[in-house]
Design a protein around this motif. Structure first.
Motif, PDB file in Angstrom:
ATOM      1  N   PHE A 153      46.864  36.546  72.896  1.00  0.00           N
ATOM      2  CA  PHE A 153      47.603  36.439  74.162  1.00  0.00           C
ATOM      3  C   PHE A 153      46.828  35.510  75.086  1.00  0.00           C
ATOM      4  O   PHE A 153      45.602  35.468  75.058  1.00  0.00           O
ATOM      5  N   ARG A 154      47.565  34.787  75.910  1.00  0.00           N
ATOM      6  CA  ARG A 154      46.900  33.911  76.874  1.00  0.00           C
ATOM      7  C   ARG A 154      47.793  33.676  78.084  1.00  0.00           C
ATOM      8  O   ARG A 154      49.023  33.781  78.005  1.00  0.00           O
ATOM      9  N   LYS A 155      47.110  33.369  79.181  1.00  0.00           N
ATOM     10  CA  LYS A 155      47.833  33.072  80.405  1.00  0.00           C
ATOM     11  C   LYS A 155      46.972  32.127  81.228  1.00  0.00           C
ATOM     12  O   LYS A 155      45.772  32.332  81.384  1.00  0.00           O
ATOM     13  N   GLN A 156      47.608  31.071  81.746  1.00  0.00           N
ATOM     14  CA  GLN A 156      46.902  30.145  82.626  1.00  0.00           C
ATOM     15  C   GLN A 156      47.329  30.392  84.064  1.00  0.00           C
ATOM     16  O   GLN A 156      48.471  30.771  84.347  1.00  0.00           O
ATOM     17  N   PHE A 157      46.351  30.216  84.952  1.00  0.00           N
ATOM     18  CA  PHE A 157      46.643  30.421  86.371  1.00  0.00           C
ATOM     19  C   PHE A 157      45.690  29.574  87.193  1.00  0.00           C
ATOM     20  O   PHE A 157      44.642  29.120  86.708  1.00  0.00           O
ATOM     21  N   GLN A 158      46.076  29.335  88.437  1.00  0.00           N
ATOM     22  CA  GLN A 158      45.243  28.554  89.349  1.00  0.00           C
ATOM     23  C   GLN A 158      44.812  29.415  90.523  1.00  0.00           C
ATOM     24  O   GLN A 158      45.536  30.321  90.955  1.00  0.00           O
ATOM     25  N   LEU A 159      43.602  29.133  90.987  1.00  0.00           N
ATOM     26  CA  LEU A 159      43.089  29.779  92.190  1.00  0.00           C
ATOM     27  C   LEU A 159      42.842  28.701  93.237  1.00  0.00           C
ATOM     28  O   LEU A 159      42.211  27.687  92.953  1.00  0.00           O
ATOM     29  N   LEU A 183      33.123  32.679  86.619  1.00  0.00           N
ATOM     30  CA  LEU A 183      33.633  31.845  85.520  1.00  0.00           C
ATOM     31  C   LEU A 183      34.885  31.061  85.919  1.00  0.00           C
ATOM     32  O   LEU A 183      35.358  30.224  85.139  1.00  0.00           O
ATOM     33  N   LEU A 184      35.419  31.330  87.115  1.00  0.00           N
ATOM     34  CA  LEU A 184      36.692  30.733  87.505  1.00  0.00           C
ATOM     35  C   LEU A 184      36.482  29.425  88.268  1.00  0.00           C
ATOM     36  O   LEU A 184      35.447  29.203  88.907  1.00  0.00           O
ATOM     37  N   HIS A 185      37.493  28.556  88.162  1.00  0.00           N
ATOM     38  CA  HIS A 185      37.457  27.246  88.819  1.00  0.00           C
ATOM     39  C   HIS A 185      38.527  27.205  89.915  1.00  0.00           C
ATOM     40  O   HIS A 185      39.661  27.629  89.700  1.00  0.00           O
ATOM     41  N   ALA A 186      38.152  26.677  91.045  1.00  0.00           N
ATOM     42  CA  ALA A 186      39.124  26.511  92.123  1.00  0.00           C
ATOM     43  C   ALA A 186      39.931  25.247  91.897  1.00  0.00           C
ATOM     44  O   ALA A 186      39.434  24.251  91.363  1.00  0.00           O
ATOM     45  N   GLU A 187      41.179  25.286  92.290  1.00  0.00           N
ATOM     46  CA  GLU A 187      42.067  24.114  92.289  1.00  0.00           C
ATOM     47  C   GLU A 187      42.247  23.512  90.896  1.00  0.00           C
ATOM     48  O   GLU A 187      42.505  22.330  90.755  1.00  0.00           O
ATOM     49  N   SER A 188      42.093  24.295  89.854  1.00  0.00           N
ATOM     50  CA  SER A 188      42.345  23.803  88.491  1.00  0.00           C
ATOM     51  C   SER A 188      42.746  24.983  87.632  1.00  0.00           C
ATOM     52  O   SER A 188      42.654  26.143  88.040  1.00  0.00           O
ATOM     53  N   ASN A 189      43.206  24.665  86.430  1.00  0.00           N
ATOM     54  CA  ASN A 189      43.687  25.718  85.550  1.00  0.00           C
ATOM     55  C   ASN A 189      42.552  26.615  85.074  1.00  0.00           C
ATOM     56  O   ASN A 189      41.466  26.160  84.738  1.00  0.00           O
ATOM     57  N   ASN A 190      42.828  27.911  85.036  1.00  0.00           N
ATOM     58  CA  ASN A 190      41.951  28.899  84.420  1.00  0.00           C
ATOM     59  C   ASN A 190      42.732  29.579  83.304  1.00  0.00           C
ATOM     60  O   ASN A 190      43.952  29.794  83.427  1.00  0.00           O
ATOM     61  N   THR A 191      42.041  29.900  82.244  1.00  0.00           N
ATOM     62  CA  THR A 191      42.699  30.525  81.095  1.00  0.00           C
ATOM     63  C   THR A 191      42.063  31.879  80.807  1.00  0.00           C
ATOM     64  O   THR A 191      40.846  31.982  80.640  1.00  0.00           O
ATOM     65  N   ILE A 192      42.881  32.912  80.789  1.00  0.00           N
ATOM     66  CA  ILE A 192      42.454  34.209  80.298  1.00  0.00           C
ATOM     67  C   ILE A 192      43.100  34.391  78.931  1.00  0.00           C
ATOM     68  O   ILE A 192      44.303  34.159  78.762  1.00  0.00           O
TER      69      ILE A 192
END
Length: 969
Positions: free
Chosen positions: A27-33, A83-92
């Motif tokens: 399973f995977r999901k991309q999101f932005q912060l 581990l998260l990046h601002a203003e770019s894609n993050n993948t869990i």
């Protein structure tokens, strides 16, 4: 505990089968912060059925969940903000391994994932991301779902084909074909996960350990062909919903096809406890026709040109061990379906068929077994089959074996059965494979043969195999972990398929196994290599319960120091998310074993959280039996009454160690519940008289599965007394009642189970009323330990403990020795205790043991092989010296609940000095060193302890204590 209402996440899976067998699903999901979202704490909550591995932006974060009942499913929390990046894609990304079968640490549920990412800013909690239908999912195409069961206690081996999967899926923004949107299957709180509970122990450790050396290098050639079959689930389909024993009666059949007449060998490398006679073209071969040692059996045969019909009788009892069948020949052959005349409606035709079952009976909770129906007319008539086309006469009984129950290959038999093996000198440069440096080892390749390395890690470990290699596509690397090797001979792990297969893609690559394994030696076999192979590293991520090694012990006898060290290491390896019996064969939480392991843990590590977790898990089995199961949580509904009694005793011991009255009050209703159910099973004589697995020791004592078992009644007395002491502070009436019940049971034991002729307690009274004629040290030891005897009988028991009569059954395991040592300590015979340790554990040390064995060795004439000294070489029920040397040689013991008062009473025996450390339950530790001045009868004792610890220092009789006390704080 988290209320289900706190979850915005929904359970997700695919739209397919609810509980698929051995499915590895991603399973995977991309999101932005955005900038402001990076502030504060960001955490992920997650759980899954059956197990998961979690990644954030490609970094592996954790594994779980810890074993738990489905109706109280544990979830984990991880901090991931760093581990998260601002203003770019993050993948869990999450890989979920769904077993689709129950094990000895898991009840079958259904496939599912639940996760949500939360951010805390001050007092405000925001859910950033939660599992829902927008998450992508795909079956991990690299894993072969037809891999075999590791053992009946554990799920599946792994066969990983790196060519079939892009391992950048954990952080890539690209999704290849095969990914689809997830299906929402329900909210938090749905069945079977009706309550979610927060994990109650810290994450397990992951410590990289490198091997110490390459032990051997060989060029080998394995058998030609082999498979592992799950006959249990095929013959008894309902057994996929439980892990109980089943019995069945039937045949396994296949066709061996040749182009010319050939010589061949049929091998049963591990029979799964189902070995029977077999026939080839109608000629039957009994067990005497096979050669080899059980369970390995081999039969040399002549195969005719064309089709050869093979059939084996596979009746018997099994928990679910795989049946390993292999064939070897220098000439061409293939194995074909005996049902080729039938249309293949699935497109996944199996090469096997079965006839039967001609009656089967499921065995649950060790009830008496019903005989297998060998007189069934069709079972007898089927013996005359000589050709595959004759199967049509048995159409009602013939079934094709589901291809899911037949492995595509059998790595275990390929590693065990070698038709050709030549050991070679080891080039020093090859050792780079096990050295933690940047230099790779070039593995020699031999045309037409395979390359086998045996790697020694120096000690037994338990964790996750990792390696890095550079190889051509299609190169196969097999790994096989085992525990013991001597003079070139390997003790194979029959009943445990401890293997991994990795098929390489092109180039340099790394792999980290998601499956825990226990081993000391690792066989690595390079197969199908048509280009040079480099091994950059092989290691294991040693994973155990997170504890500091606070306890220490040394003394004037270095052998006892070594024994303490292997006891410590054994206990550490057997502390996972619960105590487990052994890290290799089972990894199961056996309730009775854990009582002794908890005491060792108190003295070596000083932890109580794992003990509380274990004790609290046990009552969850009451839906299986009000007597509580002997291993939990488990799909095997099994009860050993002594294990329940040890659990009740352990509850009191935990209270005494910690002084945690809240725990005592919480656990008490469960202790009360099960002991009352046992009291209902007292017979007219006032004795516990029941059917069950009435076990204490593996020695040949008389402990039938139906009747009055003496040691069991005695431990019931002890459990009742422990329950009374546990509840004295908050329920005096119940305490008095249980004390009275214990006294009455003691009276009944003395009235009915003492032999005046032999002046000893009998082992049992059988269900037909016959009094046992067997007398054992086990029964006399328990009688003394549980204060059953008085007066002259007590004197007799003391004499037996000190000098065991030669005609009594002797103690047969280190587990039983724990109780024997408790009895010796009570008697004050520490000289005998230390001599027995030197004898029994010394033979382990003499045989290069780094951990404590499950059993003491049998006499050579009773062993299947002279080098088979025990089954499991790492078993924490045997780690008793870790407790006794600290509690009695150092002499540190708590005097009250919570250990605010501690006695230091060294037992010097024949030692001249000892020193060490014992952890305290609340904080701190006690450091003790002593030296005996025998000439002047003085014992010089140095003690470091917290200043608020109340100490009582007691020297040995006849000695004056000269004390140096350093108070801390």
């Amino acid at each position: 505990m988290a209320n289900n209402e706190q979850w915005q996440a929904q359970w997700i899976w695919s739209g397919g089968e609810e509980s698929p067998r051995n499915e590895w699903r991603c399973f995977r999901k991309q999101f932005q912060l955005h900038g402001e979202h990076i502030l504060g704490e960001v955490r992920v909550k997650i759980t899954a059925d059956s197990r998961y591995v979690l990644y954030v932006n490609g970094a592996r974060i954790g594994r779980g969940p810890v074993r738990s009942w489905p109706f109280e499913l544990a979830y984990d929390e991880y901090e991931i903000g760093h581990l998260l990046h601002a203003e770019s894609n993050n993948t869990i990304a999450v890989m979920v391994m769904h077993y689709g079968v129950p094990t000895f640490q898991y009840l079958r549920g259904r496939g599912g994932l639940l996760a949500q990412v939360e951010q805390t800013l001050g007092t405000e909690l925001n859910v950033i991301l939660a599992t829902d239908s927008t998450w992508s999912t795909a079956i991990h195409a690299g894993y072969d779902t037809r891999s075999s069961r590791i053992s009946c206690q554990l799920p599946f081996t792994e066969v990983m084909d790196a060519r079939n999967w892009d391992d950048s899926w954990t952080n890539s923004s690209l999704e290849s074909a095969g990914w689809e949107l997830s299906t929402v299957i329900g909210p938090a709180g749905m069945l079977p996960w009706t309550q979610l509970v927060e994990r109650d122990i810290p994450p397990l450790t992951e410590e990289r350990v490198y091997p110490v050396r390459i032990e051997s290098l060989s060029r080998v050639k394995p058998r030609s062909w082999g498979v592992a079959l799950d006959l249990r689930n095929h013959f008894v389909p309902d057994s996929e919903n439980h892990a109980n024993n089943v019995r069945f009666c039937g045949y396994l059949s296949t066709v061996i096809r040749t182009k010319n007449p050939v010589r061949a060998t049929i091998g049963i490398v591990d029979n799964g406890r189902l070995f029977g006679p077999c026939s080839l073209n109608g000629v039957w071969y009994g067990e005497e026709a096979f050669y080899g040692s059980n369970p390995e059996r081999y039969l040399d045969v002549e195969l005719d040109q064309g089709d050869n019909f093979f059939m084996m009788d596979v009746q018997g009892t099994t928990h679910g061990h795989a049946f390993h069948l292999a064939i070897d020949s220098d000439d061409w052959f293939e194995v074909a379906s005996p049902l080729e005349h039938r249309p293949d409606t699935t497109g996944t035709r199996s090469t096997f068929a079965t006839i039967g079952p001609f009656d089967h009976i499921e065995i649950i909770d060790h009830k008496p077994e019903h005989p297998i129906n060998q007189s069934h007319p069709d079972y007898l008539r089927a013996k005359s089959i000589t050709r595959a086309d004759q199967l049509s006469e048995f159409e009602a009984w013939v079934n094709e074996v589901d291809h899911r129950y037949v492995s595509s290959d059998d790595v275990f038999s390929a590693c065990v059965w070698k038709k050709h093996s030549v050991q070679l000198p080891i080039p020093y440069a090859l050792q780079n494979a096990v050295i933690a440096n940047q230099t790779a080892a070039a593995v020699p390749i031999y045309p037409g043969e395979h390359t086998e390395l045996i790697i020694d890690f120096g000690k037994e470990y338990s964790g996750y195999i990792e390696f890095e290699t550079e190889a051509a596509a299609n190169t196969i690397i097999d790994f096989y972990g085992f525990e013991y090797r001597r003079d070139g001979w390997i003790q194979h792990t029959y009943g445990l398929d401890n293997t991994v297969r990795y098929v390489c893609r092109e180039g340099r690559q790394t792999y980290s196994s998601p499956i825990r394994r226990g081993f000391r030696y690792l066989m690595v076999v390079i197969r199908n290599a048509d280009a040079p192979v480099k091994l950059h590293s092989v290691s294991v991520l040693q994973s155990n319960y997170a504890v500091a090694e606070i306890g220490r012990f040394q003394c004037s006898d270095p052998l006892l120091g070594q024994i303490w060290e292997i006891s410590k290491h054994t206990t550490r390896l057997c502390m996972e998310d619960t105590f487990v019996d052994c890290p290799a064969f089972e990894q199961a939480f056996w309730v009775g074993d854990a009582r002794n392991e908890a005491l060792v843990n108190y003295y070596v590590f000083g932890d109580d959280a794992i003990v509380k977790r274990c004790l609290r898990l046990v009552p969850g089995s009451q839906f299986q039996s009000p007597l509580y199961a002997d291993q939990v949580p488990s799909g095997w509904n099994s009860v050993i009454p002594n294990w329940t009694f040890f659990w009740a005793i352990a509850c009191l011991e935990l209270y005494r160690f910690t002084g945690d009255k809240q725990f005592a009050e919480q656990i008490w209703p469960h202790v009360h519940n099960t002991l009352d159910h046992y009291l209902e099973r007292l017979d007219a004589k006032g004795l516990l008289n029941m059917k069950g697995w009435n076990l204490l020791d593996w020695a040949p004592i008389d402990q039938p599965r139906d009747g009055v078992v003496t040691h069991q009644n005695m431990f019931f007395v002890q459990a009742l007394r422990s329950a009374a002491q546990l509840t004295e502070g908050f329920d005096v009436k119940i305490a008095e009642r249980y004390t009275s019940c214990a006294d009455r049971l003691k009276e009944a034991i003395n009235a009915c189970l003492w032999s005046e002729d032999r002046q000893a307690y009998v082992d049992c009274i059988h269900s037909d009323g016959e009094v046992s004629k067997i007398f054992s040290m086990q029964t006399q030891t328990v009688a003394y330990l549980c204060d059953i005897a008085d007066g002259e009988r007590l004197s007799r028991l003391k004499a037996y403990i000190a000098v065991p009569p030669s005609d009594f059954v002797q103690i047969g395991s280190a587990f039983m020795s724990f109780f024997y040592y408790e009895a010796l300590a009570k008697l004050g015979r520490f000289d005998i205790m230390l001599e027995d340790m030197r004898l029994q554990y010394g033979q382990m040390i003499d045989n290069d043991a780094t951990t404590c064995w499950e059993m003491y060795p049998k006499p050579p004439e009773e062993r299947p092989h002279p080098n088979v000294l025990t089954r499991s070489h790492c078993h924490a029920w045997s780690a008793g010296p870790g407790y006794f040397l600290g509690a009695f040689v150092l002499g540190v013991r708590g005097l009250n609940e919570g250990w605010s008062k501690v006695m230091i009473e060294p037992q010097i025996a024949d030692l001249t000095w000892a020193r060490g450390t014992v952890p305290l339950p609340r904080s701190g530790r006690v450091d003790v060193s002593w030296r005996a001045d025998r000439q002047n009868n003085k014992l010089h004792i140095r003690i470091e302890a917290p200043k608020d610890l109340e100490l009582s220092i007691v020297p040995p009789p006849g000695y004056e204590a000269v004390v140096e006390l350093i108070e801390l704080g």
